[in-house]
Design an enzyme around this catalytic site. Structure first.
Site, mmCIF file in Angstrom:
data_model
loop_
_atom_site.group_PDB
_atom_site.id
_atom_site.type_symbol
_atom_site.label_atom_id
_atom_site.label_comp_id
_atom_site.label_asym_id
_atom_site.label_seq_id
_atom_site.Cartn_x
_atom_site.Cartn_y
_atom_site.Cartn_z
ATOM 1 N N LYS A 1 -50.837 5.304 25.892
ATOM 2 C CA LYS A 1 -49.646 4.521 26.454
ATOM 3 C C LYS A 1 -49.522 3.361 26.096
ATOM 4 O O LYS A 1 -48.651 2.785 26.747
ATOM 5 C CB LYS A 1 -49.924 5.032 27.984
ATOM 6 C CG LYS A 1 -49.698 6.612 28.226
ATOM 7 C CD LYS A 1 -50.068 6.956 29.781
ATOM 8 C CE LYS A 1 -50.144 8.505 29.914
ATOM 9 N NZ LYS A 1 -48.759 9.079 29.794
ATOM 10 N N LYS B 1 -37.428 8.891 35.863
ATOM 11 C CA LYS B 1 -37.360 8.171 36.989
ATOM 12 C C LYS B 1 -36.439 6.981 36.956
ATOM 13 O O LYS B 1 -35.530 6.651 37.969
ATOM 14 C CB LYS B 1 -38.471 8.413 37.959
ATOM 15 C CG LYS B 1 -38.969 9.767 38.258
ATOM 16 C CD LYS B 1 -40.553 9.588 38.383
ATOM 17 C CE LYS B 1 -41.308 11.026 38.340
ATOM 18 N NZ LYS B 1 -42.629 10.867 38.330
ATOM 19 N N THR C 1 -42.417 11.556 32.351
ATOM 20 C CA THR C 1 -41.372 11.765 33.341
ATOM 21 C C THR C 1 -41.089 10.364 34.033
ATOM 22 O O THR C 1 -40.100 10.449 34.828
ATOM 23 C CB THR C 1 -41.884 12.870 34.453
ATOM 24 O OG1 THR C 1 -43.115 12.320 35.006
ATOM 25 C CG2 THR C 1 -41.994 14.077 33.714
ATOM 26 N N LYS D 1 -47.864 3.939 35.079
ATOM 27 C CA LYS D 1 -48.154 5.409 34.405
ATOM 28 C C LYS D 1 -49.648 5.142 34.541
ATOM 29 O O LYS D 1 -50.324 4.241 34.551
ATOM 30 C CB LYS D 1 -47.560 5.598 33.175
ATOM 31 C CG LYS D 1 -47.721 4.585 32.145
ATOM 32 C CD LYS D 1 -47.190 4.802 30.832
ATOM 33 C CE LYS D 1 -45.808 4.592 30.709
ATOM 34 N NZ LYS D 1 -45.014 5.855 30.820
ATOM 35 N N ARG D 2 -50.194 6.472 34.080
ATOM 36 C CA ARG D 2 -51.712 6.535 33.945
ATOM 37 C C ARG D 2 -52.208 5.709 32.928
ATOM 38 O O ARG D 2 -51.504 5.415 31.949
ATOM 39 C CB ARG D 2 -52.010 8.019 33.536
ATOM 40 C CG ARG D 2 -53.491 8.280 33.428
ATOM 41 C CD ARG D 2 -53.551 9.810 33.336
ATOM 42 N NE ARG D 2 -52.659 10.727 32.419
ATOM 43 C CZ ARG D 2 -53.215 10.682 31.163
ATOM 44 N NH1 ARG D 2 -54.397 10.390 30.800
ATOM 45 N NH2 ARG D 2 -52.587 11.180 30.257
ATOM 46 N N HIS E 1 -49.460 20.689 27.379
ATOM 47 C CA HIS E 1 -49.100 19.400 27.690
ATOM 48 C C HIS E 1 -49.550 18.196 26.889
ATOM 49 O O HIS E 1 -49.582 16.895 27.318
ATOM 50 C CB HIS E 1 -49.482 18.924 29.269
ATOM 51 C CG HIS E 1 -48.734 19.487 30.428
ATOM 52 N ND1 HIS E 1 -47.463 19.070 30.898
ATOM 53 C CD2 HIS E 1 -48.783 20.832 31.044
ATOM 54 C CE1 HIS E 1 -47.142 19.972 31.582
ATOM 55 N NE2 HIS E 1 -47.686 20.843 31.738
#
Length: 798
Positions: free
Chosen positions: A535, A641, A637, A529-530, A341
């Protein structure tokens, strides 16, 4: 859709009232909302129990897959289960007849927050898809007493609080004392008690199982010590045992925390494998040939947290079943597969061998044997010693869990095309050269049941109306045919009316829970998101601050009214991530209260972002922020969505963004920034100071981390964040994630978003084309690929 279970309104009402009376000993009219939730859930559990038992029995007759994961981020169960059973509207109307709003009952349910982000949410989507596809897949993990944590702001900073998700009980699980097993460590022995949760397939009677293990002590307490009035000592063993399943990802900055994490991993892996072996032996009534074990069980390792399953299975087969090393190893390598991952080198799990020697000495002996065996194989292939040292399972007293997983598994898969190619040709190139047949790609997916049929019921109804049925909910490829309406003004108008309806709902929820008013007619620019540096929530923040500075310089500037929405949790020990949260909240405080801004931009960082919050956010978004550094996000992901709910992406060519653009068209999304190849070409010579000095406005926003803009002078954490960008640290180069380098490109693309949003019809077309081309990203497709290409399991419909 057709119900998969019989429903009679009068009988159902009576059953719910009886459940409430039995559990709470008071009339249904007097029970609280969470008690109504429990009574309703208990009634549904009774209704589905026969199909659950039949499914379990049917699966035991053929090969099944088992998914080992440290995380299962399930979210709330009630609404999703009603959708899957085909009873949502029936129950909603029935509750309405009783004067009860089903949505209020749904809100009374605590999120099962047994995960931290994409890893755990993917596992939950896979379980949903497997059940809906009639595929025999069983999830195995830990029943944490407390979720990751509840988050709140204190002076703009993240504060963690206990997430007591079980405080009202859990009507959706069944304790199976008859299946408890013993797990042994060098310094303690604990009992693993399983709790089973039904995973209800949509449009089928199949009901799969998630089995989560709770750690308990062999004895409730030491009665002798208690009688001696040594009360704390009498429950010491009980507390030590229960610590193992007390909380997800305990802080491991000290040795005690690291050992607890190791115990968590071994605990659920050992219990799960014992469970499989017990069932396998029961099936053959003692006449067991373990060479057939891989013909009945396929075991998937969801990242490296469960990698200790490889030596544990060797221990079980050799020490308990008396098989030879070679026979055991063959069984192991036919049984296990591994999902990678991450591309981040620092995220590839390693363990100091001293912990294994101390806690799991027999497992370490087996690991030494695995390592020695692998070294011999490489020597036989004439590998150089330095290459062998870089690839061996144990090196420099560190156990490389990814190397163990690749060596001990028959298949290794990435989770997006770009991710898999980077694994094969950059990060794991030596392994790919050695085992090219092992590597596959399985692009991640999401379940449309939760993320559209439940979260966006208005759009679901409209899609069903246009398609003439709701069969698309289990066959998402059907929505591709809706492309024919891409220029139909009436369809697009209705589509955008639904979007606005979801925005109004989200605005009301944010007003209630965050105390901030936002305009549903503004552009909802969303990044949820985390929280992690790669990110790049910081890049988003810099753009917002730059936009604010431009407004201050020219208060009459013409911009589209925009609401920036963030949602993210930072790991409790991740100081930089926490500093970024503080920075964004301080930007919000200034921007939201400046008269010159006049409400044209607003910033909201929602507290305690979780699955149920996401269900409200994804359908309401106008712009999906997927701005990670190219080559760092394995898949993502959240991007899927948003896409499914008709939201264009602003993003880099990273992770699944690449495939999203391929499916929906770059003209319907907003792509910016460095590519992987460009980063690789410049990473050794990159100096962020060039961008810092020459990109208009960038110096001002970066300096806000250390100057008087937000009174950060003397704030060591902000200084460290600034230093990480400008000078780097001992373990990474300056601006390791190219925030400054990508800033100008990002700002320019945000200006393109501003222009595009003004053309309402063209914008609606972009949104529509995203939704119509989202079918590739259904986890139904992903799970079918796992079943066929990795697990070799067949559909088994009851």
């Amino acid at each position: 859709m057709n119900r998969t279970i019989d429903f009679n309104k009068e009988s159902f009402i009576q059953a719910v009232k009886n459940a409430a009376k039995m559990k709470y000993a008071k009339p249904f009219e007097e029970v609280k909302d969470y008690e109504k939730f429990n009574a309703l859930s208990m009634t549904l559990m009774e209704m589905l129990s026969d199909d659950w038992a039949k499914t379990t029995a049917a699966y035991s007759e053929k090969k099944q897959a088992c998914y080992l994961s440290a995380e299962f981020l399930m979210g709330r169960a009630l609404g999703n289960n009603l959708i899957s059973l085909g009873l949502y509207n029936d129950v909603k109307e029935t509750m309405k007849d009783l004067g009860i709003d089903l949505n209020v009952i749904e809100e009374a349910e605590e999120d099962a927050g047994l995960g931290n982000g994409g890893l755990g949410r993917l596992a939950a989507c896979f379980l949903d898809s497997a059940a809906s596809e009639d595929l025999p897949l069983k999830g195995y993990g830990i029943r944490y007493d407390y979720g990751i944590f509840k988050q709140k702001w204190v002076d703009g900073r993240q504060v963690e609080e206990v997430d007591n998700w079980l405080k009202y009980g859990d009507p959706w699980s069944v304790k199976r004392l008859e299946d408890q097993v013993t797990v042994k460590f060098a310094d303690q022995t604990v009992v693993a008690v399983p709790y089973d949760t039904p995973i209800i397939g949509y449009g089928t009677k199949n009901i799969n199982t998630l089995r989560l293990w709770k750690a308990e002590s062999e004895e409730a307490f030491d009665f002798t010590l208690f009688n001696a009035q040594s009360y704390e000592e009498s429950v010491a063993d009980k507390n030590r045992a229960e610590d193992i399943s007390r909380v997800l990802y305990p802080n491991d900055s000290e040795q005690a925390g690291k050992i607890l994490r190791l115990k968590q991993q071994y605990f659920f892996v050992s219990a799960s494998l014992q469970d499989m072996v017990k069932a396998f032996k029961t099936k053959f009534n003692g006449d067991v040939d373990f060479n057939q074990f891989p013909d009945y069980y396929a075991v998937q390792l969801n990242d490296t947290h469960p990698a200790v399953a490889i030596p544990e299975m060797m221990r079980i087969l050799m020490d308990e079943e008396n098989l030879s090393w070679d026979v055991a190893w063959t069984i192991v390598t036919r049984t296990f597969a591994y999902t990678n991952h991450t591309i981040l080198a620092e995220a590839l799990e390693q363990w100091w061998n001293g912990f294994y020697i101390e806690v799991l000495p027999r497992i370490y002996e087996i690991l030494e044997g695995i390592d020695a065996q692998f070294v011999k194989e490489l020597e036989a292939k004439n590998y150089a010693q330095d290459k062998i040292e870089s690839m061996r399972v144990i090196s420099n007293n560190m156990i490389k869990m990814a190397w163990l997983s690749i060596y001990g598994c028959h298949t290794v898969n990435g989770v997006a095309y770009l991710h898999t190619e980077l694994l094969k040709h950059e990060e794991l190139t030596d392994w790919y050269a050695l085992y090219p047949h092992k590597f596959q790609n399985k692009t991640n997916g999401i379940t449309q049941r939760r993320w559209m049929a439940l979260a966006n019921q208005e759009l679901t109804s409209y899609v069903s109306e246009l398609l003439g049925s709701d069969l698309w909910i289990n066959d998402l490829e059907q929505i591709k045919s809706l492309e024919k309406y891409a220029d139909d003004e009436a369809v697009l108008n209705r589509f955008m009316e639904i979007k606005r309806e979801k925005k109004v709902q989200l605005a009301a929820y944010i007003k209630e829970h965050e105390g901030i008013e936002i305009d549903p007619d503004s552009l909802f620019d969303v990044q949820v998101k985390r929280l992690h540096e790669y990110k790049r929530q910081l890049l988003n923040a810099f753009h917002i601050l730059d936009l604010y500075h431009r407004i201050k310089q020219d208060p009459s500037i013409d911009i589209v009214k925009r609401t920036f929405i963030f949602g993210a949790k930072a790991a409790p020990g991740y100081a930089r991530a926490k500093s970024i949260i503080k920075f964004i909240n301080d930007i919000a405080r200034v921007v939201n209260n400046d008269e010159d801004v006049a409400g044209r931009i607003k910033v909201v960082f929602v507290q305690n972002y979780r699955v149920s919050y996401g269900e409200k956010i994804f359908p309401a978004a106008d712009l999906s922020e997927q701005i990670s550094t190219a080559g760092k996000e394995a898949s993502g992901t959240g991007n899927m969505k948003f896409m499914l709910n008709g939201t264009p992406t602003i993003g880099t060519l990273d992770g699944a963004n690449v495939e999203i653009v391929e499916e929906a068209g770059e003209e319907n999304n907003f792509i910016f920034g460095l590519t992987v190849d460009e980063i690789n070409a410049m990473k050794n010579s990159y100096d962020p100071k060039a961008s810092y000095m020459h990109v208009e406005g960038l110096k001002e926003v970066v300096d806000a981390l250390i100057d008087v803009s937000f009174d950060y002078t003397g704030d060591e954490n902000m200084q460290e964040l600034y230093t990480s960008l400008m000078r780097g640290a001992s373990w990474h180069a300056a601006d390791n994630y190219f925030v400054l380098k990508d800033f100008e490109s990002y700002r320019a693309m945000q200006m393109e978003v501003d222009k595009a949003f003004r053309d309402k019809k063209a914008w609606a077309r972009k949104c529509w084309m995203n939704m119509c081309n989202a079918s590739k990203f259904s986890s139904d497709r992903t799970i079918r690929e796992y079943a066929k290409d990795i697990w070799s399991i067949d559909k088994n419909r009851i």
